[in-house]
Design a protein around this motif. Sequence first.
Motif, PDB file in Angstrom:
ATOM      1  N   THR A   1      15.008   8.966   0.940  1.00 37.28           N
ATOM      2  CA  THR A   1      14.489  10.333   0.942  1.00 37.28           C
ATOM      3  C   THR A   1      13.138  10.289   1.628  1.00 37.28           C
ATOM      4  O   THR A   1      12.339   9.412   1.374  1.00 37.28           O
ATOM      5  N   HIS A   2      12.895  11.262   2.491  1.00 34.65           N
ATOM      6  CA  HIS A   2      11.656  11.262   3.249  1.00 34.65           C
ATOM      7  C   HIS A   2      10.994  12.614   3.127  1.00 34.65           C
ATOM      8  O   HIS A   2      11.632  13.598   2.783  1.00 34.65           O
ATOM      9  N   TYR A   3       9.769  12.663   3.532  1.00 34.75           N
ATOM     10  CA  TYR A   3       9.142  13.927   3.893  1.00 34.75           C
ATOM     11  C   TYR A   3       9.132  14.951   2.765  1.00 34.75           C
ATOM     12  O   TYR A   3       9.034  16.127   2.989  1.00 34.75           O
TER      13      TYR A   3
ATOM     14  N   PRO B   1       5.528  13.349   2.583  1.00 38.70           N
ATOM     15  CA  PRO B   1       5.394  13.753   3.997  1.00 38.70           C
ATOM     16  C   PRO B   1       4.350  12.906   4.728  1.00 38.70           C
ATOM     17  O   PRO B   1       3.343  12.504   4.143  1.00 38.70           O
ATOM     18  N   SER B   2       4.572  12.650   6.002  1.00 40.95           N
ATOM     19  CA  SER B   2       3.625  11.867   6.808  1.00 40.95           C
ATOM     20  C   SER B   2       2.331  12.649   6.991  1.00 40.95           C
ATOM     21  O   SER B   2       2.369  13.866   7.217  1.00 40.95           O
ATOM     22  N   PRO B   3       1.175  11.974   6.946  1.00 44.26           N
ATOM     23  CA  PRO B   3      -0.086  12.688   7.182  1.00 44.26           C
ATOM     24  C   PRO B   3      -0.251  13.064   8.652  1.00 44.26           C
ATOM     25  O   PRO B   3      -0.023  12.243   9.541  1.00 44.26           O
TER      26      PRO B   3
ATOM     27  N   ALA C   1       0.832  -1.219   0.000  1.00 46.47           N
ATOM     28  CA  ALA C   1       0.000   0.000   0.000  1.00 46.47           C
ATOM     29  C   ALA C   1       0.860   1.260   0.000  1.00 46.47           C
ATOM     30  O   ALA C   1       0.499   2.267  -0.589  1.00 46.47           O
ATOM     31  N   LYS C   2       2.010   1.203   0.676  1.00 50.74           N
ATOM     32  CA  LYS C   2       2.878   2.377   0.755  1.00 50.74           C
ATOM     33  C   LYS C   2       3.864   2.477  -0.396  1.00 50.74           C
ATOM     34  O   LYS C   2       4.451   3.528  -0.629  1.00 50.74           O
ATOM     35  N   GLY C   3       4.115   1.334  -1.073  1.00 50.39           N
ATOM     36  CA  GLY C   3       5.212   1.295  -2.032  1.00 50.39           C
ATOM     37  C   GLY C   3       6.532   1.408  -1.288  1.00 50.39           C
ATOM     38  O   GLY C   3       7.464   2.075  -1.703  1.00 50.39           O
TER      39      GLY C   3
ATOM     40  N   PRO D   1       3.826   1.865   9.926  1.00 47.44           N
ATOM     41  CA  PRO D   1       4.636   3.010   9.514  1.00 47.44           C
ATOM     42  C   PRO D   1       3.731   4.219   9.392  1.00 47.44           C
ATOM     43  O   PRO D   1       2.505   4.097   9.529  1.00 47.44           O
ATOM     44  N   SER D   2       4.306   5.375   9.121  1.00 53.73           N
ATOM     45  CA  SER D   2       3.477   6.546   8.836  1.00 53.73           C
ATOM     46  C   SER D   2       2.628   6.244   7.592  1.00 53.73           C
ATOM     47  O   SER D   2       3.058   5.505   6.702  1.00 53.73           O
ATOM     48  N   ALA D   3       1.427   6.835   7.548  1.00 54.95           N
ATOM     49  CA  ALA D   3       0.436   6.426   6.538  1.00 54.95           C
ATOM     50  C   ALA D   3       0.561   7.178   5.214  1.00 54.95           C
ATOM     51  O   ALA D   3      -0.426   7.363   4.509  1.00 54.95           O
ATOM     52  N   ASN D   4       1.771   7.603   4.890  1.00 57.67           N
ATOM     53  CA  ASN D   4       2.007   8.247   3.600  1.00 57.67           C
ATOM     54  C   ASN D   4       2.487   7.222   2.589  1.00 57.67           C
ATOM     55  O   ASN D   4       3.021   6.181   2.955  1.00 57.67           O
ATOM     56  N   ARG D   5       2.300   7.534   1.303  1.00 59.13           N
ATOM     57  CA  ARG D   5       2.980   6.727   0.298  1.00 59.13           C
ATOM     58  C   ARG D   5       4.469   7.024   0.407  1.00 59.13           C
ATOM     59  O   ARG D   5       4.858   8.142   0.774  1.00 59.13           O
TER      60      ARG D   5
END
Length: 347
Positions: A243-245, A161-163, A66-68, A153-157
């Motif tokens: 790379t994040h956020y 950035p994390s929601p 779901a997140k890739g 994990p954080s619910a972002n793809r």
Amino acid sequence: MTQKKNNSSARTGTQIFRDITKDAAALKTAAEIIQSGGLVVFPTETVYGLGANALDAGAVGRIFTAKGRPSDNPLIVHVSGIDQILKAASSLPTAAKLLFEAFSPGPLTIVLPKNEQLPDIVTACLPNVAVRIPSHPAALALLKASGLPIAAPSANRSGRPSPTTFGMALEEMNGRADAIIDGGDCQIGLESTVITIIHNEVRILRPGAVTDQMIVKVLGRPFTISHAKANDSKPQSPGMKYTHYKPKAEVLLCKNLQSAVLDIRFASKSIGIIALKNHAPQIQGTLSVKEFATENDYAKGLYKAFFELDQIGCEIVLAESLEEQGIGKAIMNRLLKASGGSWADKN
Ligand code: TXA
Ligand code: MG
């Protein structure tokens, strides 16, 4: 179609739950989704998480899809209390127990030896598991009602950035998760502090709202604190190498916003500014400004600011740099990643 207050079905089949702490039927359904191997997005005090039964390898696999998310990036396991930690870990060393007692439920994650029951996919085959006890009432309610440790994990793809609001979580995971729980805006807004404890050294793998000074105060001497560097050749926290956020816009760190916005490089661009109150230049109509009264507000609103500046099509985001102290350390950690270390006004 009008949306029912609870348990409504969105266009894509993702169920939306509201007020699960007050709605026993909604809570039961959300817990059943976890128990039957589904994915539930839930609020925490840091950011929204994408949760699945941590003991079910198939369910955890769905998180990565779901997140890739790359399969070598392990997940945090959430539990409802200190007495539940051994559902994920094989032991709880004294220093870790002291820190959980001081800061849990709350934004502290500790890497512990992994329990044999926990599937390898959760920890990306590492011998350790990251464990946290979130404090958001909806997260605790879901953990207790399901009776399971929840990997989340954080619910972002991946890479985004994390929601930190329900709207952002919906944008990221509608159609990818089985349910999304609306818990309002996250109080802290940046992901938890992640630490590992080796002998008498506490290593901060990811800075967050539980700061190094707060940890030192609890453990005292002879403990020392160190910080993992984002560019360590062999990162101890696998997530640090990704790379994040990053919003769609190019993010540039900035010490002096007044002079940076006058920079000729930005003349034809649509610019967003993220800054402490009264630090943004007063140029009417040409800039989109997100201002925060305090550093805590900056932390809370940073990802939402990225999200909203992207929505209005900003090409460049100039983000005011802060002293790397207290929550400022966590904010700068995320800004350095979002910008790739690029500054508008520093050589
Ligand atoms: O606040 C938070 O921690 C949020 C909420 C949902 O709890 N979760 C979160 O998860 O930020 P995630 O997956 O986005 O970030 C977890 C970080 C990653 O950098 C990962 O590499 C690291 O923790 N991590 C997880 N398990 C680890 C382990 N066994 N050893 C070292 N680092 C680990
Ligand atoms: Mg994340």
